[in-house]
Design an enzyme around this catalytic site. Structure first.
Site, PDB file in Angstrom:
ATOM      1  N   GLU A  57      49.552  39.149  31.456  1.00 59.32           N
ATOM      2  CA  GLU A  57      49.837  40.339  32.012  1.00 59.32           C
ATOM      3  C   GLU A  57      51.179  41.033  31.175  1.00 59.32           C
ATOM      4  O   GLU A  57      52.022  40.340  31.403  1.00 59.32           O
ATOM      5  CB  GLU A  57      49.000  40.464  33.536  1.00 59.32           C
ATOM      6  CG  GLU A  57      50.308  39.492  34.728  1.00 59.32           C
ATOM      7  CD  GLU A  57      50.187  39.983  34.896  1.00 59.32           C
ATOM      8  OE1 GLU A  57      49.869  41.328  36.043  1.00 59.32           O
ATOM      9  OE2 GLU A  57      49.901  39.548  36.735  1.00 59.32           O
ATOM     10  N   LYS A  95      48.277  35.234  46.655  1.00 55.56           N
ATOM     11  CA  LYS A  95      50.140  35.365  46.337  1.00 55.56           C
ATOM     12  C   LYS A  95      49.576  35.546  48.286  1.00 55.56           C
ATOM     13  O   LYS A  95      48.642  35.980  48.764  1.00 55.56           O
ATOM     14  CB  LYS A  95      50.490  37.354  46.746  1.00 55.56           C
ATOM     15  CG  LYS A  95      51.001  36.855  44.794  1.00 55.56           C
ATOM     16  CD  LYS A  95      51.698  38.001  44.836  1.00 55.56           C
ATOM     17  CE  LYS A  95      51.081  39.636  44.388  1.00 55.56           C
ATOM     18  NZ  LYS A  95      50.373  39.380  43.222  1.00 55.56           N
TER      19      LYS A  95
END
Ligand code: PSU
Ligand code: MN
Length: 309
Positions: free
Chosen positions: A29, A163
Site C-alpha cells: 500500500e 493498530k
C-alpha cells in the site's frame, strides 16, 4: 491474469515482467508512505520493504494513483516523488473512482490496495497494520472501511495485527461477524502492532506460509468472497511492551479528541503523535514490522505460485 478494462492502469516494468512469467507478486500500500510516516523515513522504508519482497523471491507492486492513472507497481522515480507529496489524497474504497476520474493523485489504504490488487490479479498484500474499530466507536461510529473490504475482496493481507490505537476486541468482533479469518502467525495471541503479543487470543493460528496459502485457495474453491487477515508479530527485538506504549496511545487519543480530529485524519494524527511521543522508537518498530510482513507475504505468494502448477 486479469486485465483491468475501462481503466487507465499501468504496471511497472518489474510487475509486467513478473506477471508475464507468472512469478509471485506482493502488493504494497502507499498510504503508509504519504500519511503514515515522515519524509525521508517513508521513502527509505518503502524501498526497504520492496527489497525485502525481492530478497524473499517475489516481486513488489506498490499501488497508488498518479494523475488519474492507477499504478500497479511504481518505478523508482515515481516512488520517490510520491513520498514527497504531502498533498496526496488518502484513498479508500469510497474515494478511488473519483480520484481516477478527475486525474487526481492519491495513496491507497488497505481497502483501496486490496481492490486494485484483486483487479490486477494479485492475491497477497503486505502492510503495517489494518484500520479497524476505533476506541469510542459506539459514539463516533468510526470503523475503518478496511474491515468491509476484507469481507468482500479475496486478497490475503499480512499485517502486524490491528493498530493498537484501535479497540482490538471490537475489531475482532466485527471481523468475526463479517466472516474474516484472523490468523496469528506462529503464536496464540493476537499481535498488537508495536507489541508482538497482546492479552487477546487470536481466533486462528497457523505456523507455515504453505498452510496460509492453502487456506486462501480453499476459500476460493468454496466461493467465499473475502480475504484473510494474517497477523504477524513484530520481531521481539523491536517489540514495545504494551505497558510502555499504552499511556502514550492514551495521550495521543486525548489530544485528538481535544483538537476535534475526525474521519480520515484520525489515524495519521495518532501515528504522528505516537512517533513524536516515543521520540522515534515507534517509527523504528513500524519499519521493522512492515519489513517482517513483506517477507511473510512473499513466502505466501511463493507458496501460492507453486500450488498453481
Ligand atoms: N498501517 C500503518 N500506517 C498507516 C496505515 C496502516 O502502519 O498509515 C493506514 C493504512 O493505509 C490503513 C489506514 O488502511 O491507515 C486506515 O485508515 P482509517 O483508519 O482512516 O480507515
Ligand atoms: Mn475512520
Amino acid at each position: 491474469m486479469t486485465a483491468i478494462p475501462l481503466l487507465h492502469a499501468r504496471r511497472s516494468t518489474e510487475v509486467a515482467a513478473a506477471q508475464a512469467a507468472e512469478r509471485p507478486i506482493v502488493a504494497l500500500e502507499s498510504t503508509i508512505i504519504t500519511h503514515g510516516m515522515p519524509y525521508p523515513q517513508n521513502l527509505e522504508t518503502a524501498r526497504l520493504v520492496e527489497d525485502t519482497v525481492r530478497k524473499a523471491g517475489a516481486t513488489p507492486a506498490t499501488i497508488a494513483v498518479l494523475e488519474g492513472t492507477l499504478h500497479i507497481g511504481l518505478e523508482a522515480d515515481q516512488l520517490s516523488a510520491l513520498a514527497q507529496r504531502p498533498d496526496a489524497a488518502k484513498l479508500s474504497r469510497a474515494d478511488m473512482a473519483i480520484c481516477l476520474a478527475t486525474g487526481g493523485t492519491g495513496a491507497t489504504t488497505v481497502a483501496a490496495t486490496m481492490i486494485a490488487a484483486h483487479a490486477a490479479g494479485i492475491e497477497v498484500f503486505a502492510t503495517g497494520g489494518i484500520g479497524g474499530v476505533h476506541r469510542g466507536a459506539e459514539l463516533s461510529f468510526d470503523v475503518s472501511a478496511d474491515l468491509q473490504e476484507l469481507a468482500q475482496t479475496p486478497v490475503t493481507v499480512v499485517a502486524a495485527g490491528a493498530k493498537a490505537i484501535l479497540d482490538i476486541p471490537k475489531t475482532l468482533e466485527v471481523l468475526e461477524t463479517l466472516g474474516v479469518p484472523v490468523i496469528a502467525y506462529g503464536q496464540d495471541s493476537l499481535p498488537a502492532f508495536w507489541s508482538a503479543t497482546s492479552q487477546h487470543p487470536a481466533p486462528q493460528r497457523l505456523d507455515h506460509p504453505d498452510q496460509i496459502a492453502a487456506a486462501h485457495r480453499v476459500r476460493a474453491t468454496l466461493e467465499l468472497p473475502g480475504g484473510q487477515l494474517v497477523a504477524n508479530p513484530v520481531p521481539q527485538a523491536h517489540s514495545i511492551a504494551q505497558e510502555v506504549i499504552e499511556p502514550i496511545i492514551a495521550q495521543a487519543l486525548q489530544e485528538a479528541s481535544a483538537q476535534n480530529i475526525t474521519a480520515k485524519a484520525v489515524t495519521p494524527f495518532l501515528l504522528k503523535r505516537i512517533f513524536e511521543l516515543t521520540e522515534g522508537r515507534s517509527l523504528a518498530t513500524n519499519i521493522a514490522l512492515v519489513c517482517n510482513n513483506a517477507q511473510l507475504a512473499a513466502q505466501i505468494a511463493c507458496a501460492l505460485g507453486s500450488m498453481k502448477m
